[in-house]
Design a protein around this motif. Structure first.
Motif, PDB file in Angstrom:
ATOM      1  N   LEU A  69       0.830  -1.210   0.000  1.00 25.88           N
ATOM      2  CA  LEU A  69       0.000   0.000   0.000  1.00 25.88           C
ATOM      3  C   LEU A  69       0.867   1.264   0.000  1.00 25.88           C
ATOM      4  CD1 LEU A  69      -3.054   0.323   0.002  1.00 25.88           C
ATOM      5  CD2 LEU A  69      -2.947   0.688   2.470  1.00 25.88           C
ATOM      6  N   THR A  70       1.873   1.255   0.869  1.00 26.69           N
ATOM      7  CA  THR A  70       2.802   2.399   0.934  1.00 26.69           C
ATOM      8  C   THR A  70       3.511   2.560  -0.410  1.00 26.69           C
ATOM      9  OG1 THR A  70       3.160   1.862   3.241  1.00 26.69           O
ATOM     10  CG2 THR A  70       4.742   3.359   2.251  1.00 26.69           C
ATOM     11  N   ARG A  71       3.862   1.425  -0.976  1.00 27.78           N
ATOM     12  CA  ARG A  71       4.545   1.424  -2.257  1.00 27.78           C
ATOM     13  C   ARG A  71       3.662   2.065  -3.339  1.00 27.78           C
ATOM     14  NH1 ARG A  71       8.208  -3.271  -3.766  1.00 27.78           N
ATOM     15  NH2 ARG A  71       8.653  -2.823  -5.929  1.00 27.78           N
ATOM     16  N   ALA A  72       2.378   1.688  -3.324  1.00 25.43           N
ATOM     17  CA  ALA A  72       1.446   2.247  -4.317  1.00 25.43           C
ATOM     18  C   ALA A  72       1.332   3.764  -4.147  1.00 25.43           C
ATOM     19  CB  ALA A  72       0.088   1.574  -4.181  1.00 25.43           C
ATOM     20  N   HIS A  73       1.265   4.238  -2.891  1.00 19.40           N
ATOM     21  CA  HIS A  73       1.172   5.692  -2.641  1.00 19.40           C
ATOM     22  C   HIS A  73       2.406   6.397  -3.183  1.00 19.40           C
ATOM     23  CE1 HIS A  73      -2.486   5.832  -0.462  1.00 19.40           C
ATOM     24  NE2 HIS A  73      -2.076   5.084   0.541  1.00 19.40           N
ATOM     25  N   LEU A  74       3.552   5.786  -2.925  1.00 19.24           N
ATOM     26  CA  LEU A  74       4.800   6.425  -3.367  1.00 19.24           C
ATOM     27  C   LEU A  74       4.937   6.403  -4.888  1.00 19.24           C
ATOM     28  CD1 LEU A  74       7.316   5.466  -0.598  1.00 19.24           C
ATOM     29  CD2 LEU A  74       6.802   7.726  -1.413  1.00 19.24           C
ATOM     30  N   GLN A  75       4.469   5.323  -5.506  1.00 21.40           N
ATOM     31  CA  GLN A  75       4.484   5.276  -6.981  1.00 21.40           C
ATOM     32  C   GLN A  75       3.621   6.412  -7.539  1.00 21.40           C
ATOM     33  OE1 GLN A  75       2.950   1.355  -7.462  1.00 21.40           O
ATOM     34  NE2 GLN A  75       4.966   0.380  -7.418  1.00 21.40           N
ATOM     35  N   ASP A  76       2.453   6.615  -6.919  1.00 20.03           N
ATOM     36  CA  ASP A  76       1.567   7.703  -7.377  1.00 20.03           C
ATOM     37  C   ASP A  76       2.246   9.057  -7.191  1.00 20.03           C
ATOM     38  OD1 ASP A  76      -0.345   5.914  -8.148  1.00 20.03           O
ATOM     39  OD2 ASP A  76      -1.563   6.105  -6.335  1.00 20.03           O
ATOM     40  N   SER A  77       2.895   9.237  -6.032  1.00 26.71           N
ATOM     41  CA  SER A  77       3.596  10.505  -5.788  1.00 26.71           C
ATOM     42  C   SER A  77       4.698  10.708  -6.826  1.00 26.71           C
ATOM     43  CB  SER A  77       4.261  10.522  -4.411  1.00 26.71           C
ATOM     44  OG  SER A  77       3.312  10.357  -3.415  1.00 26.71           O
ATOM     45  N   LEU A  78       5.409   9.631  -7.117  1.00 24.73           N
ATOM     46  CA  LEU A  78       6.509   9.755  -8.080  1.00 24.73           C
ATOM     47  C   LEU A  78       5.965  10.132  -9.465  1.00 24.73           C
ATOM     48  CD1 LEU A  78       9.547   9.491  -8.547  1.00 24.73           C
ATOM     49  CD2 LEU A  78       9.214   7.060  -8.981  1.00 24.73           C
TER      50      LEU A  78
ATOM     51  N   HIS B  35      12.225  -4.798  -9.131  1.00 29.98           N
ATOM     52  CA  HIS B  35      11.967  -6.225  -9.318  1.00 29.98           C
ATOM     53  C   HIS B  35      10.484  -6.438  -9.563  1.00 29.98           C
ATOM     54  CE1 HIS B  35      15.920  -6.868  -7.461  1.00 29.98           C
ATOM     55  NE2 HIS B  35      15.886  -7.982  -8.131  1.00 29.98           N
ATOM     56  N   ASP B  36       9.732  -5.357  -9.617  1.00 30.62           N
ATOM     57  CA  ASP B  36       8.275  -5.459  -9.658  1.00 30.62           C
ATOM     58  C   ASP B  36       7.795  -5.129 -11.069  1.00 30.62           C
ATOM     59  OD1 ASP B  36       5.547  -4.858  -9.497  1.00 30.62           O
ATOM     60  OD2 ASP B  36       5.711  -4.172  -7.433  1.00 30.62           O
ATOM     61  N   VAL B  37       7.242  -6.135 -11.723  1.00 32.71           N
ATOM     62  CA  VAL B  37       6.833  -5.992 -13.129  1.00 32.71           C
ATOM     63  C   VAL B  37       5.739  -4.931 -13.259  1.00 32.71           C
ATOM     64  CG1 VAL B  37       5.826  -7.219 -15.099  1.00 32.71           C
ATOM     65  CG2 VAL B  37       7.487  -8.382 -13.614  1.00 32.71           C
ATOM     66  N   ASP B  38       4.786  -4.936 -12.351  1.00 37.68           N
ATOM     67  CA  ASP B  38       3.691  -3.952 -12.418  1.00 37.68           C
ATOM     68  C   ASP B  38       4.218  -2.534 -12.245  1.00 37.68           C
ATOM     69  OD1 ASP B  38       1.281  -5.599 -12.708  1.00 37.68           O
ATOM     70  OD2 ASP B  38       1.983  -6.470 -10.842  1.00 37.68           O
ATOM     71  N   GLU B  39       5.148  -2.390 -11.312  1.00 34.29           N
ATOM     72  CA  GLU B  39       5.740  -1.073 -11.073  1.00 34.29           C
ATOM     73  C   GLU B  39       6.466  -0.582 -12.330  1.00 34.29           C
ATOM     74  OE1 GLU B  39       7.564   0.154  -7.203  1.00 34.29           O
ATOM     75  OE2 GLU B  39       9.409  -0.345  -8.278  1.00 34.29           O
ATOM     76  N   ALA B  40       7.187  -1.490 -12.967  1.00 33.20           N
ATOM     77  CA  ALA B  40       7.939  -1.118 -14.176  1.00 33.20           C
ATOM     78  C   ALA B  40       6.974  -0.620 -15.257  1.00 33.20           C
ATOM     79  CB  ALA B  40       8.744  -2.316 -14.673  1.00 33.20           C
ATOM     80  N   VAL B  41       5.885  -1.349 -15.477  1.00 35.47           N
ATOM     81  CA  VAL B  41       4.959  -0.964 -16.553  1.00 35.47           C
ATOM     82  C   VAL B  41       4.217   0.324 -16.180  1.00 35.47           C
ATOM     83  CG1 VAL B  41       3.025  -1.693 -18.009  1.00 35.47           C
ATOM     84  CG2 VAL B  41       4.691  -3.392 -17.234  1.00 35.47           C
TER      85      VAL B  41
END
Ligand code: ATP
Length: 293
Positions: free
Chosen positions: A173-182, A198-204
């Motif tokens: 969840l924290t990761r998702a928030h930070l991805q959105d902020s980025l 290492h996260d395929v979803d994050e990369a895409v």
């Protein structure tokens, strides 16, 4: 996007180990445009951090080199700010003071005291950390510490932001928030970013291009995938987007094909996960030469 900005020019590196020379990278070659967001993905131990450390100037290539805006770079510099997985904040300083330290190094003599203060606060605001700027690292969560690390890197006004698994140690969840902020920050500043994940979803979700590396030794770029999904991107909408799912499947295919080659990694592939979740990722089973060394 404009023309070439960062060139990784046929970079090879050999490490000296007790067992002799170990060639970690072999002619890694990539041109990155200004404002581009590039992710590096590949199995554990393939050489992603080594590539990033060479761009950062923390390691020297044995052959080839790094060219930034037409100039070869061989040592660390504030125009290439790094965000590591573990925040690397000084524990005795507050969030504000941690950012201040970097700002003073870069802008001493160029900004007045007042301008520096405004700039520090501006960057903490961008990273959504202005509410806790006077807290020390021990008083804030892991996600907040990473936000301060991002604010500190941005405050150096780097040409290139280098991120080594910046959200790897965080819960989903924290990761998702930070991805959105980025993504928000990227939308506003149009930074050039090279990020290891290492996260395929994050990369895409985050990238303009995904650089997929072959397994080491002598790792190199295997395939480069262009992510032409329109921005701003919404993780929930993307979960049902056929283009998104196709891109995700392409990265998983690449990783799966290299599973068991040399470094014996494993790719956990769970279908139908929401975009940005941490479920589709490459596990980090073990290191090789670095540990042996
Ligand atoms: N200083 C060093 N001396 C010897 N070998 C090294 C050194 N640094 C890295 N290596 C080796 O180079 C290879 C690439 O390492 P690197 O850390 O870049 O991989 P990575 O893809 O970032 O791995 P991970 O995903 O697990 O973080 C590995 O085999 C590692 O053991």
């Amino acid at each position: 996007m404009s023309a070439e900005h960062l060139l990784i020019d046929h970079v090879s590196i050999e490490f000296d180990t007790p067992k002799g020379k170990f060639k970690a990278l072999d002619r890694v070659n990539l041109r990155i445009a200004k404002g581009e967001f590039v992710s590096l993905i590949g199995h554990s131990g393939c050489g992603k951090s080594t590539v990033l450390n060479i761009i950062a100037g923390l390691l020297q290539a044995t052959e080839g080199g790094i060219v930034l805006d037409g100039k070869e770079v061989n040592e660390p510099g504030p125009e290439r700010a790094v965000v590591f997985q573990n925040h690397s904040l000084l524990p005795w300083l507050t969030a504000y003071e941690n950012v201040e330290l970097a700002v003073r190094q870069v802008f001493r003599g160029k900004k007045s005291k007042r301008e520096m203060q405004e700039w520090i606060e501006h960057n903490l605001r961008l990273a959504h950390m202005d509410h806790a700027m006077h807290k020390k690292p021990s008083e804030i969560s892991g996600g907040m510490k990473q936000r301060v690390g991002i604010a500190r890197a941005l405050a150096m006004k780097p040409s290139v932001l280098l991120m080594d698994e910046p959200f790897g140690a965080l819960d989903a969840l924290t990761r998702a928030h930070l991805q959105d902020s980025l993504m928000e920050i990227q939308n506003e500043l149009n930074n050039t970013v090279v990020m290891i994940t290492h996260d395929v979803d994050e990369a895409v979700l985050l990238s303009d291009r995904i650089v997929m590396m072959t397994n080491g030794p002598a790792a190199t770029i295997g395939e480069v995938l262009t992510v032409d999904l329109p921005r701003p991107r919404d993780r929930l909408a993307l979960a049902d987007d056929s283009r998104y799912n196709h891109l995700r499947a392409e990265v998983l295919r690449f990783l799966h094909e290299r599973r068991g080659e040399k470094v014996e990694p494993t790719a956990t592939m769970e279908p139908d996960t929401a975009a940005g979740s941490n479920a589709a990722s490459v596990s980090k089973p073990r290191r090789n030469a670095k540990e042996a060394a």
